[in-house]
Design an enzyme around this catalytic site. Structure first.
Site, short mmCIF file in Angstrom:
data_model
loop_
_atom_site.label_atom_id
_atom_site.label_comp_id
_atom_site.label_asym_id
_atom_site.label_seq_id
_atom_site.Cartn_x
_atom_site.Cartn_y
_atom_site.Cartn_z
N HIS A 23 0.82 -1.20 0.00
CA HIS A 23 0.00 0.00 0.00
C HIS A 23 0.86 1.27 0.00
CE1 HIS A 23 -3.20 2.82 0.86
NE2 HIS A 23 -4.03 1.85 0.50
N PRO A 24 0.55 2.22 -0.89
CA PRO A 24 1.42 3.39 -1.06
C PRO A 24 1.17 4.53 -0.09
CG PRO A 24 -0.31 3.43 -2.69
CD PRO A 24 -0.53 2.19 -1.88
N CYS A 25 0.23 4.37 0.87
CA CYS A 25 -0.15 5.58 1.62
C CYS A 25 0.93 6.07 2.58
CB CYS A 25 -1.50 5.38 2.32
SG CYS A 25 -1.46 4.23 3.69
N ARG A 26 1.97 5.26 2.85
CA ARG A 26 3.05 5.74 3.72
C ARG A 26 4.33 6.04 2.95
NH1 ARG A 26 1.48 6.96 9.03
NH2 ARG A 26 -0.56 6.02 9.10
#
Lengths: 256, 275
Positions: free
Chosen positions: A184-187
């Site tokens: 997941h790219p959110c961080r």
């Protein structure tokens, strides 16, 4: 790029540089254009050798369960991992499939070979690259999420599992519409920020995609070749300088 | 505006009459009767098909049962798309009830994501909300929310509680008045004529000259072929929640009122009926 993200134009430029180099050393990356658009993604296929008892599921457990988390006994050792990296980075042959033969040259019976397909896409929502991948046995059986977790090194596993949204999950490939796994790219912006800041402080040019890949790739078995990192035009720093602080931060999920 | 609030309710309570039948190739101990349900448009298949599963398991032996999946006229249905999107895209112009075939073996694992538990649906749903907020507010609103606020959004959807959901979701719909809208509109355009599953790019609700962008502006930019040219017969329908909104509707209004609970505006471009 100053604040931890990258715009699409710069993403494409970084990909082109990475490709140029990859073509030179036979690192196996290619650019897949999406029909009827100017978008596309980087793709690499890799054969990885995984201890047999790990690649064939003996029992089904929830990936987040305690028993799974601390079940290290069958995991690939650091030493085996290094052998895999050296084999792929030493090879200068342009044919990716041939190059991978070196990786899977383990004695028969002790390990089995899995095919991993890695895609690097651009997320316009998060303005970062995103790593998608899928894996299958040579007979063509797709790996399940549990199988994939089994192939993740324990050092990364704990960090990945402690943050559900950052973990490896299944997701539809935005261009192919097929089931892939992804990180997941959110961080991503958060962990790229200090890296870019460090480079700026030292007046170094950074290839965003390559630096990002050197952080997220190893978590899912995709080592960035040393040759690639040494390449001045791509990344004017030594691998040691780049990797030590990053690895440190990856293993401490709270600071990620 | 009272009228606009009604739109939110109408969207939330949209239902699709559906007939589930068991795939004839499944091994059963006796004949399986079809099962009828009203499916909420804004929900997801795994959240509302417990009864369907129970119904068909009654005629099957446990050893013949693997992960359940759904199919409509040969196309596996992606559970991670809202039900209304699946219907609009695959079955808009077919007769009601919507006919869905239920499978318990040969899971198509290239085309479908596995969904072992509803926590997968939750992760997916929250991930979409996060992504939408990254586009709308640079993630500021969703990051300022507490864990219980996230739970409230999910529980609202899972339990079909309009008020519970919207008490929290309205925060995700706010924007500075002087900017006239979100940073970018979270949207996905599904086209039957395209290999890729959907188009999703950056698009602002307001033009550089300060005029509100309309649905027409978005389509012109993203998929001009979907628009009917002068003197040409209409080839495509532009469908959101089962209706064809006027193309001059401001995109910001559509995003606030016709988005799914995942905060994305899902737009289906389907062939216009020929008769």
């Amino acid at each position: 790029m100053s604040c931890g993200v990258v715009d699409e134009e710069e993403f494409c430029r970084c990909c082109r540089l990475l490709l140029q180099h990859s073509n030179g050393v036979g690192d196996g990356w290619s650019w897949e254009a999406v029909r009827g658009s100017d978008e596309g993604y980087l793709k690499k296929t890799l054969l990885r050798s995984v201890p047999a008892e790990r690649s064939v599921p003996q029992k089904h457990k929830e990936p987040g369960s305690d028993s799974e988390k601390f079940d290290y006994c069958h995991l690939q050792t650091e030493e085996q991992e290094k052998q895999g990296v050296d084999a792929s980075s030493d090879s200068l042959r342009p044919d990716a499939e041939e190059e991978d033969d070196g990786v899977c040259g383990a004695p028969a019976g002790s390990s089995s070979v899995l095919q991993f397909e890695y895609h690097i896409l651009y997320s316009c929502s998060y303005r970062t690259p995103v790593l998608y991948f899928r894996a299958s046995t040579l007979e063509g059986r797709s790996l399940t999420l549990e199988d994939v977790w089994r192939t993740v090194h324990p050092n990364y596993r704990l960090g990945l599992q402690s943050r559900p949204l950052d973990a490896i999950t299944q997701q539809e490939h935005p261009f192919l519409g097929q089931a892939f796994f992804y990180l997941h790219p959110c961080r991503t912006e958060e962990f790229m920020k200090p890296l870019l800041q460090m480079a700026r402080d030292q007046n170094r040019q950074v290839n965003y995609v390559l630096s990002w890949l050197s952080v997220v790739g190893p978590m899912v078995g995709l080592e960035v070749s040393l040759e690639c990192l040494k390449q001045q035009q791509l990344h004017p720093t030594t691998p040691q300088q780049l990797r030590v602080p990053l690895r440190g931060s990856i293993q401490q999920p709270k600071t990620l | 505006m009272a009228d606009d609030k009604d739109v939110l309710r109408d969207v939330w309570f949209g239902r699709i009459p559906t007939c589930f039948t068991l795939n004839p190739d499944e091994v059963t101990e006796r004949e399986a009767e079809p099962y009828y349900l009203l499916l909420p448009r804004v929900s997801y298949l795994p959240l509302v098909t417990d009864k369907v599963k129970k119904h068909f398991l009654k005629v099957m032996r446990t050893e013949d049962v693997e992960e359940m999946w759904f199919e409509h006229e040969g196309t596996p249905l992606k559970w991670h798309y809202p039900i209304g999107v699946l219907f609009d895209f695959h079955a808009s112009n077919t007769v009601l009830p919507w006919s869905i075939t239920v499978h318990f073996k040969n899971f198509p694992d290239v085309d479908l994501l596995h969904c072992p538990t509803n926590s997968m649906v939750e992760a997916h749903f929250m991930s979409s909300i996060k992504e939408a907020d990254a586009l709308k507010h640079k993630s500021q609103v969703v990051n300022d929310m507490q864990k219980k606020d996230h739970k409230q959004l999910w529980m609202g959807l899972q339990n079909d509680k309009f008020d519970q959901f919207w008490a929290m979701n309205r925060k995700l719909m706010e924007y500075p008045t002087e900017e006239g809208g979100f940073r970018y509109i979270p949207f996905r355009i599904y086209q039957t004529t395209n290999d890729r599953p959907f188009i999703q790019r950056l698009f602002r609700p307001v033009s550089t000259e300060g005029n509100p962008h309309t649905l027409f502006d978005l389509l012109k930019e993203m998929c001009p072929d979907a628009l009917t040219k002068d003197g040409e017969e209409k080839r495509f329908q532009v469908v959101i929640h089962g209706i064809e909104p006027l193309l001059e509707t401001p995109l910001q209004w559509l995003s606030e009122h016709l988005s799914h609970p995942d905060n994305f505006l899902h737009i289906c471009i389907i062939p216009a009926p020929t008769d």
